[in-house]
Design a protein around this motif. Structure first.
Motif, mmCIF file in Angstrom:
data_model
loop_
_atom_site.group_PDB
_atom_site.id
_atom_site.type_symbol
_atom_site.label_atom_id
_atom_site.label_comp_id
_atom_site.label_asym_id
_atom_site.label_seq_id
_atom_site.Cartn_x
_atom_site.Cartn_y
_atom_site.Cartn_z
ATOM 1 N N VAL A 169 22.747 119.830 52.008
ATOM 2 C CA VAL A 169 21.792 119.690 51.809
ATOM 3 C C VAL A 169 21.115 120.610 51.898
ATOM 4 C CG1 VAL A 169 20.621 117.065 51.624
ATOM 5 C CG2 VAL A 169 22.667 116.804 50.861
ATOM 6 N N GLU A 170 19.883 120.571 51.521
ATOM 7 C CA GLU A 170 18.543 121.827 51.170
ATOM 8 C C GLU A 170 17.534 120.929 52.247
ATOM 9 O OE1 GLU A 170 17.678 123.314 47.651
ATOM 10 O OE2 GLU A 170 18.282 125.295 48.312
ATOM 11 N N ILE A 196 16.717 116.922 50.335
ATOM 12 C CA ILE A 196 16.726 117.293 48.691
ATOM 13 C C ILE A 196 18.074 116.868 48.703
ATOM 14 C CG2 ILE A 196 16.874 118.652 46.735
ATOM 15 C CD1 ILE A 196 14.360 118.280 48.155
ATOM 16 N N ILE A 197 18.567 115.444 48.191
ATOM 17 C CA ILE A 197 20.146 114.835 47.810
ATOM 18 C C ILE A 197 19.958 113.910 46.495
ATOM 19 C CG2 ILE A 197 21.398 113.041 48.692
ATOM 20 C CD1 ILE A 197 19.708 112.955 51.714
ATOM 21 N N ARG A 198 21.022 115.327 45.755
ATOM 22 C CA ARG A 198 20.838 114.313 44.746
ATOM 23 C C ARG A 198 19.415 115.070 43.733
ATOM 24 N NH1 ARG A 198 24.730 111.704 46.981
ATOM 25 N NH2 ARG A 198 22.850 109.694 47.503
ATOM 26 N N PRO A 256 12.650 111.068 52.562
ATOM 27 C CA PRO A 256 12.468 111.838 54.509
ATOM 28 C C PRO A 256 13.228 111.525 55.089
ATOM 29 C CG PRO A 256 11.587 109.797 52.859
ATOM 30 C CD PRO A 256 12.432 110.173 52.207
ATOM 31 N N ALA A 257 12.684 112.448 56.072
ATOM 32 C CA ALA A 257 13.560 112.534 57.470
ATOM 33 C C ALA A 257 12.806 113.455 58.542
ATOM 34 C CB ALA A 257 15.367 113.933 57.346
ATOM 35 N N THR A 258 13.581 113.415 59.932
ATOM 36 C CA THR A 258 12.652 113.237 60.964
ATOM 37 C C THR A 258 13.879 114.585 61.800
ATOM 38 O OG1 THR A 258 11.282 111.229 60.447
ATOM 39 C CG2 THR A 258 10.998 112.480 62.968
ATOM 40 N N ILE A 259 13.422 115.205 62.329
ATOM 41 C CA ILE A 259 13.892 116.232 63.203
ATOM 42 C C ILE A 259 13.950 115.484 64.521
ATOM 43 C CG2 ILE A 259 13.889 117.955 64.199
ATOM 44 C CD1 ILE A 259 14.106 118.868 61.788
#
Lengths: 121, 361
Positions: free
Chosen positions: B294-295, B339-341, B346-349
């Protein structure tokens, strides 16, 4: 009412031109513990083989495909809140969609219960 | 492809209901009837037994084994005290990682454990040294979890005296075994090297303990991912450097300053100036797991990296991932998109691990 199956391990319980769709017990067991379900919204229309949802387990992600041309009447939102239902009752409470079949002639392309059993044995 | 090999515990896995799959050329249980999540939680709460006999066990003997190993690895083994084990890796001339491994000083020899998929490569690599390299035909089991000490020391009292990353010979049921206090789950526990012909009886003996249940590769992967531990071939490989992978803790000061290992030009340069990308924990904000490939995109929409391991953390109770991102986005708390499908989510490091490690230091 007649239940049909697909090679993608979905079941579709048909009543006239409406139907209920889910994944088979065999599919749920193969996936393992389901941790995520993503559904499309009511009112959306799809052609045969379009992606209509995603099921993810602790092991893998798996897509759900439209077995025939269809319109979603209702999505089972309970699955998104409680994905584990898919393992508990895949051919009952854990249905994915109520849908309207665009052309019932397409049902001919689906498997009956015996053909599906032969597929998974 | 040749037939997958079987470990000496194959029949026991089948008897216990293990779902057997081909992993790196070995038939291994991915899970037992309890399932991945239950096995994972049992390991965190009590203890789990894993068969890791597919890993390569090697004995190194000869003059100056420690010095010679230092010519292949950027860790220090001079000294590595007798009875101590160390995590390290073989680096290639470009500064990438050929494999990660455990090296232990067993007194009259060095004892090395390498990944199943890399054992032939690693053994050939070490045969380039002027030492005796002997691949052992021994089984290896891991007993991991907070109850591991009680379970293993019930048979081999010395297990309770070992600290994290220490190793000793012991007797279990009349059989000489090597017990090392380490593992790949983030929990306290042991890896036990056992003669192949005795491993079934010892596994059965250990499994008599009510707190010990078998666990498969599925739980092993989710446990190590929660613990922020790298999987060779996913999170680290021939292209990733130890600096990018945040493994510089395994490079002792003498080596960081002195060099003298394959790939030192790149590795020392990255130590001085910082790497262009870093391995980080990435927590999806929704429920959708982000898997390998996933990118990762910046909030501005540029691709800044990709996921190398990802799935669902049963103890974390949510999706968890690791991956490389450009260093400017690597700080904990940075918001990114996955970038899922085709959809940006949103995501967090985060700072690894997802679940605190529980070692007995």
């Amino acid at each position: 009412m007649t239940i049909y199956y697909t090679e993608e391990h979905e079941w579709i319980d048909v009543d006239g031109d409406t139907a209920t769709l889910g994944i088979t017990t065999h599919a749920a067991e193969a996936l393992g513990e389901v941790v995520f379900v993503e559904l499309q919204d009511a009112g959306e229309t799809f052609d045969k083989d379009d992606e209509i949802g995603v099921v993810e387990s602790v092991k893998a992600a798996s897509e759900l495909y439209a077995p025939l041309a269809m319109e979603i009447i209702e999505a089972n939102g309970a699955l998104e809140d409680n994905p584990g239902m898919v393992n508990e009752d895949p051919e009952g409470n854990a249905w994915f969609y109520k849908l309207k079949i665009s052309d019932t002639a397409e049902l001919e392309n689906l498997l009956d219960v015996n053909a599906y059993k032969a597929l998974i044995d | 492809m040749s037939e997958p090999r079987k470990t000496p515990l194959y029949d026991l896995h089948v008897e216990l209901g293990g779902k057997m799959v081909d992993f790196a050329g070995w038939m291994m249980p991915v899970n037992y009837p309890a399932g991945v999540a239950a096995e994972h939680k049992h390991c965190r709460e009590k203890a789990a037994l894993f068969d890791v006999s597919h890993m390569g066990q090697v004995e190194l003997r000869g003059e100056n084994v420690a010095e010679q190993l230092e010519s292949l690895c950027p860790s220090s083994f001079t000294p590595l005290a007798e009875g101590k084990a160390r995590y390290t890796f073989f680096t290639n001339p470009e500064g990438g990682i050929m494999d990660d491994l455990i090296v232990a000083n067993a007194g009259d020899h060095f004892f090395v454990v390498v990944n199943a998929s890399m054992r032939d490569q690693d053994i050939n690599h070490m045969r380039g040294l002027d030492i005796e390299v002997r691949e052992l035909s021994r089984a290896l089991i891991a007993v991991q979890g907070p109850a591991a000490e009680a379970i293993v020391s019930g048979h081999a009292p010395i297990a309770a005296e070992l600290k994290f990353m220490q190793t000793a010979l012991a007797d279990i049921g009349g059989v000489e075994v090597r017990i090392s206090r380490l593992g790949y789950t983030g929990e306290d526990g042991y890896e036990i090297s056992i003669p192949e012909e005795n491993v079934v009886e010892i596994a059965r003996l250990l499994l008599e303990h009510p707190d010990l249940e078998p666990a498969g590769l599925g739980a092993r992967d989710s446990l190590r991912l929660e613990a922020g531990l790298c999987l060779y071939g996913n999170d680290i490989d021939n292209d990733t450097s130890p600096v990018e992978a945040n493994l510089t803790w395994a490079m002792q000061k003498k080596r960081r300053e002195g060099g003298g290992f394959p790939g030192e030009a790149r590795i020392l340069q990255e130590l001085a100036n910082g790497p262009a990308r870093k391995l980080v924990g990435i927590k999806p904000e929704g429920r959708a797991p982000a898997r390998r490939g996933v990118e990762v995109a910046s909030v501005a929409g540029n691709i800044i990296g990709s996921i190398t391991s990802g799935g669902f953390g049963p103890t974390f109770e949510g999706p968890i991932s690791m991956g490389y991102v450009a260093t400017e986005f690597a700080e904990a708390g940075t918001s990114v998109n996955l970038i899922i499908r085709g959809k940006a989510r949103p995501a967090t490091i985060i700072k690894l691990p997802f679940v605190a490690q529980n070692y007995k230091r």
